[in-house]
Structures are given as C-alpha cells and as structure tokens.
Design a protein around this motif. Structure first.
Motif, PDB file in Angstrom:
ATOM      1  N   GLY A  64       0.803  -1.213   0.000  1.00  0.00           N
ATOM      2  CA  GLY A  64       0.000   0.000   0.000  1.00  0.00           C
ATOM      3  C   GLY A  64       0.835   1.261   0.000  1.00  0.00           C
ATOM      4  O   GLY A  64       0.404   2.303  -0.532  1.00  0.00           O
ATOM      5  N   SER A  65       2.041   1.195   0.568  1.00  0.00           N
ATOM      6  CA  SER A  65       2.924   2.358   0.572  1.00  0.00           C
ATOM      7  C   SER A  65       3.342   2.740  -0.841  1.00  0.00           C
ATOM      8  O   SER A  65       3.591   3.921  -1.130  1.00  0.00           O
ATOM      9  CB  SER A  65       4.169   2.075   1.421  1.00  0.00           C
ATOM     10  N   LEU A  66       3.430   1.758  -1.715  1.00  0.00           N
ATOM     11  CA  LEU A  66       3.821   2.034  -3.098  1.00  0.00           C
ATOM     12  C   LEU A  66       2.779   2.891  -3.802  1.00  0.00           C
ATOM     13  O   LEU A  66       3.108   3.733  -4.641  1.00  0.00           O
ATOM     14  CB  LEU A  66       4.032   0.723  -3.853  1.00  0.00           C
ATOM     15  N   TYR A  67       1.494   2.690  -3.446  1.00  0.00           N
ATOM     16  CA  TYR A  67       0.419   3.471  -4.066  1.00  0.00           C
ATOM     17  C   TYR A  67       0.411   4.913  -3.564  1.00  0.00           C
ATOM     18  O   TYR A  67      -0.150   5.788  -4.227  1.00  0.00           O
ATOM     19  CB  TYR A  67      -0.925   2.803  -3.794  1.00  0.00           C
ATOM     20  N   GLU A  68       1.030   5.155  -2.417  1.00  0.00           N
ATOM     21  CA  GLU A  68       1.133   6.529  -1.926  1.00  0.00           C
ATOM     22  C   GLU A  68       2.307   7.266  -2.548  1.00  0.00           C
ATOM     23  O   GLU A  68       2.400   8.486  -2.453  1.00  0.00           O
ATOM     24  CB  GLU A  68       1.265   6.529  -0.407  1.00  0.00           C
ATOM     25  N   ALA A  69       3.193   6.512  -3.190  1.00  0.00           N
ATOM     26  CA  ALA A  69       4.397   7.124  -3.755  1.00  0.00           C
ATOM     27  C   ALA A  69       4.392   7.183  -5.282  1.00  0.00           C
ATOM     28  O   ALA A  69       4.992   8.084  -5.869  1.00  0.00           O
ATOM     29  CB  ALA A  69       5.635   6.354  -3.284  1.00  0.00           C
ATOM     30  N   PHE A  70       3.695   6.226  -5.934  1.00  0.00           N
ATOM     31  CA  PHE A  70       3.769   6.112  -7.388  1.00  0.00           C
ATOM     32  C   PHE A  70       2.375   6.010  -8.010  1.00  0.00           C
ATOM     33  O   PHE A  70       1.409   5.672  -7.317  1.00  0.00           O
ATOM     34  CB  PHE A  70       4.584   4.869  -7.777  1.00  0.00           C
ATOM     35  N   PRO A  71       2.269   6.254  -9.317  1.00  0.00           N
ATOM     36  CA  PRO A  71       1.002   6.022 -10.027  1.00  0.00           C
ATOM     37  C   PRO A  71       0.600   4.550  -9.921  1.00  0.00           C
ATOM     38  O   PRO A  71       1.452   3.683  -9.706  1.00  0.00           O
ATOM     39  CB  PRO A  71       1.328   6.421 -11.473  1.00  0.00           C
ATOM     40  N   PRO A  72      -0.674   4.238 -10.068  1.00  0.00           N
ATOM     41  CA  PRO A  72      -1.165   2.865  -9.858  1.00  0.00           C
ATOM     42  C   PRO A  72      -0.426   1.795 -10.658  1.00  0.00           C
ATOM     43  O   PRO A  72      -0.133   0.717 -10.136  1.00  0.00           O
ATOM     44  CB  PRO A  72      -2.635   2.956 -10.256  1.00  0.00           C
ATOM     45  N   ALA A  73      -0.125   2.069 -11.917  1.00  0.00           N
ATOM     46  CA  ALA A  73       0.543   1.055 -12.741  1.00  0.00           C
ATOM     47  C   ALA A  73       1.927   0.719 -12.187  1.00  0.00           C
ATOM     48  O   ALA A  73       2.334  -0.452 -12.145  1.00  0.00           O
ATOM     49  CB  ALA A  73       0.645   1.541 -14.185  1.00  0.00           C
ATOM     50  N   GLU A  74       2.643   1.731 -11.767  1.00  0.00           N
ATOM     51  CA  GLU A  74       3.975   1.519 -11.189  1.00  0.00           C
ATOM     52  C   GLU A  74       3.873   0.841  -9.835  1.00  0.00           C
ATOM     53  O   GLU A  74       4.661  -0.060  -9.504  1.00  0.00           O
ATOM     54  CB  GLU A  74       4.704   2.862 -11.059  1.00  0.00           C
ATOM     55  N   ALA A  75       2.910   1.250  -9.042  1.00  0.00           N
ATOM     56  CA  ALA A  75       2.710   0.661  -7.721  1.00  0.00           C
ATOM     57  C   ALA A  75       2.330  -0.803  -7.825  1.00  0.00           C
ATOM     58  O   ALA A  75       2.621  -1.595  -6.922  1.00  0.00           O
ATOM     59  CB  ALA A  75       1.639   1.431  -6.961  1.00  0.00           C
ATOM     60  N   ARG A  76       1.683  -1.195  -8.911  1.00  0.00           N
ATOM     61  CA  ARG A  76       1.326  -2.588  -9.118  1.00  0.00           C
ATOM     62  C   ARG A  76       2.492  -3.394  -9.663  1.00  0.00           C
ATOM     63  O   ARG A  76       2.685  -4.563  -9.332  1.00  0.00           O
ATOM     64  CB  ARG A  76       0.137  -2.676 -10.082  1.00  0.00           C
ATOM     65  N   ARG A  77       3.306  -2.775 -10.512  1.00  0.00           N
ATOM     66  CA  ARG A  77       4.431  -3.476 -11.142  1.00  0.00           C
ATOM     67  C   ARG A  77       5.457  -3.945 -10.119  1.00  0.00           C
ATOM     68  O   ARG A  77       5.953  -5.079 -10.193  1.00  0.00           O
ATOM     69  CB  ARG A  77       5.109  -2.543 -12.155  1.00  0.00           C
ATOM     70  N   LEU A  78       5.797  -3.105  -9.167  1.00  0.00           N
ATOM     71  CA  LEU A  78       6.884  -3.408  -8.237  1.00  0.00           C
ATOM     72  C   LEU A  78       6.621  -4.635  -7.369  1.00  0.00           C
ATOM     73  O   LEU A  78       7.482  -5.523  -7.280  1.00  0.00           O
ATOM     74  CB  LEU A  78       7.189  -2.174  -7.383  1.00  0.00           C
ATOM     75  N   PRO A  79       5.469  -4.748  -6.693  1.00  0.00           N
ATOM     76  CA  PRO A  79       5.262  -5.937  -5.859  1.00  0.00           C
ATOM     77  C   PRO A  79       5.147  -7.229  -6.653  1.00  0.00           C
ATOM     78  O   PRO A  79       5.318  -8.313  -6.077  1.00  0.00           O
ATOM     79  CB  PRO A  79       3.963  -5.627  -5.102  1.00  0.00           C
ATOM     80  N   GLU A  80       4.878  -7.139  -7.953  1.00  0.00           N
ATOM     81  CA  GLU A  80       4.846  -8.350  -8.764  1.00  0.00           C
ATOM     82  C   GLU A  80       6.227  -8.978  -8.898  1.00  0.00           C
ATOM     83  O   GLU A  80       6.349 -10.158  -9.244  1.00  0.00           O
ATOM     84  CB  GLU A  80       4.268  -8.043 -10.146  1.00  0.00           C
ATOM     85  N   LYS A  81       7.275  -8.204  -8.630  1.00  0.00           N
ATOM     86  CA  LYS A  81       8.644  -8.728  -8.651  1.00  0.00           C
ATOM     87  C   LYS A  81       9.089  -9.207  -7.274  1.00  0.00           C
ATOM     88  O   LYS A  81      10.229  -9.658  -7.117  1.00  0.00           O
ATOM     89  CB  LYS A  81       9.612  -7.635  -9.143  1.00  0.00           C
ATOM     90  N   LEU A  82       8.217  -9.110  -6.270  1.00  0.00           N
ATOM     91  CA  LEU A  82       8.599  -9.445  -4.900  1.00  0.00           C
ATOM     92  C   LEU A  82       7.832 -10.661  -4.389  1.00  0.00           C
ATOM     93  O   LEU A  82       6.653 -10.833  -4.699  1.00  0.00           O
ATOM     94  CB  LEU A  82       8.311  -8.265  -3.959  1.00  0.00           C
TER      95      LEU A  82
END
Length: 208
Positions: A113-131
C-alpha cells in the motif's frame, strides 16, 4: 516464524535472490567544542558535550547468501522513502531477478500500500509483482538477518559522532564497500526443528 525459517533453508539462486530488509534511526551529533587531536603521550580529547543535529534513517538491504548489502541513508522513514528504496531494489540492484524473496519486519510502512502513496497505480502494481514478501512475526524481529547486520554496522561504523547526513552517508558507504569486498556472509543455524523444541511453549498443545 516457520515461514521465514523455510526461506532461510533455500539454496542460493541468483534469479530469486533472498534479501532481508530492516531500518534504524541514527542521531546526528556535532561537536560543541573543537576536539584536540592525539599527540605523543596524549590521546585525542573530545568534549563530552555535543550538539544535536537531528536524526537520519538507514534502510538496510542484506543478501546473506551472497554476502552483499546495500544501505540507504534517508532524511525520514516515511512510506515514500521506503517505496523509493523498493523501486531501487527492483530496478537497479536486481534488475535481472525473476523474483526477489524479501524478508522484512511487520511495520505499517512496509506494505505494498505504501507504493500506491508514492507512485502512479501502474507503477505501484508493477513493483510488488517482482517481490515474494515474507514478514517476520510482530514480536520476532530477531528472525530478520538484516537486524543482525544493522547491529554489525552499529558496532563497526556508527559508534562515533557524525554531524550531518552527508557525513553519515560517507561513513556508511565506506563500511558497505569494505564489507561487500570481503564477501561477509551470515550462516543461519536456527531452523524449524530447533524452534519447535526451544519455543514449544508458543505452540498449541494437543492431548491424545
């Protein structure tokens, strides 16, 4: 706990690097008076008074099987700073990895959820898919090997007066480089079988 311990039994795989992440604050301290350098027969002298110059935060990313660590000095420890470190981990540190197996403490900032506070939705979704995220128990942060590595950093590098974030970053970078060049690894010996014996009071009991 057993979920994290299972991760630690996996063999080294460069396509799925195991990374432990933790963070710690560091008080920035300056001199109130000019220190006197060491001289023949006289050790260096530092006044016991000091000046508080605020606090910086350190994010530790430690790959125990490879003997690599990366320490990021930030001004604060907000969701945005953590998110920026995660993007750097994915895109710069391990760009060729299929998945990054990430072990971290169960803090409120350490969530997708922190990623969505920092980046646009597409980017916030892309990053956790690599984790592949594995959280330590709320009262089991000692299971995080990055916490142990931060303790080493504290003893070897941070036990001194550093008056600015820039000075802190320089000292930490030198420590990181030396430690990485030495390939300092961590040999984890606490496994699930041991946990079930030593921590059996934490497990439910069943009567036949």
């Amino acid at each position: 706990m057993e979920d994290v311990l299972e991760v630690y039994t996996r063999p080294y795989d460069p396509k799925r690097p195991q990374v432990c992440m933790d963070e710690t604050p560091k008080q920035l301290v300056g001199e109130s008076r000019t220190s006197l350098p060491a001289a023949p027969g006289q050790p260096a002298r530092v006044d016991y008074e000091y000046v508080r110059n605020g606090v910086s935060n350190l994010f530790m990313f430690f790959e125990p099987l490879a003997g690599k660590r990366r320490v990021k000095v930030t001004e604060r420890r907000t969701r945005q700073e953590w998110a920026a470190c995660i993007r750097e981990l994915v895109d710069e540190t391990y760009p060729e990895a299929e998945k990054i197996v990430l072990v971290l403490d169960n803090l409120n900032t350490h969530t997708p959820g922190s990623l969505y506070e920092a980046f646009p939705p597409a980017e916030a979704r892309r990053l956790p898919e690599k984790l592949e995220i594995h959280y330590t128990p709320k009262h089991g942060s000692w299971l995080n090997m990055a916490e142990i590595e931060l303790s080493v950093l504290g003893r070897q590098c941070l036990d001194q007066r550093l008056d600015s974030a820039a000075a802190l970053a320089r000292e930490v970078a030198a420590w990181e480089r030396e430690r990485n060049e030495a390939g300092a690894r961590m040999h984890w010996r606490f496994d699930t079988d041991t946990a079930r014996i030593r921590l059996r009071r934490l497990y439910p009991s069943f009567e036949d």
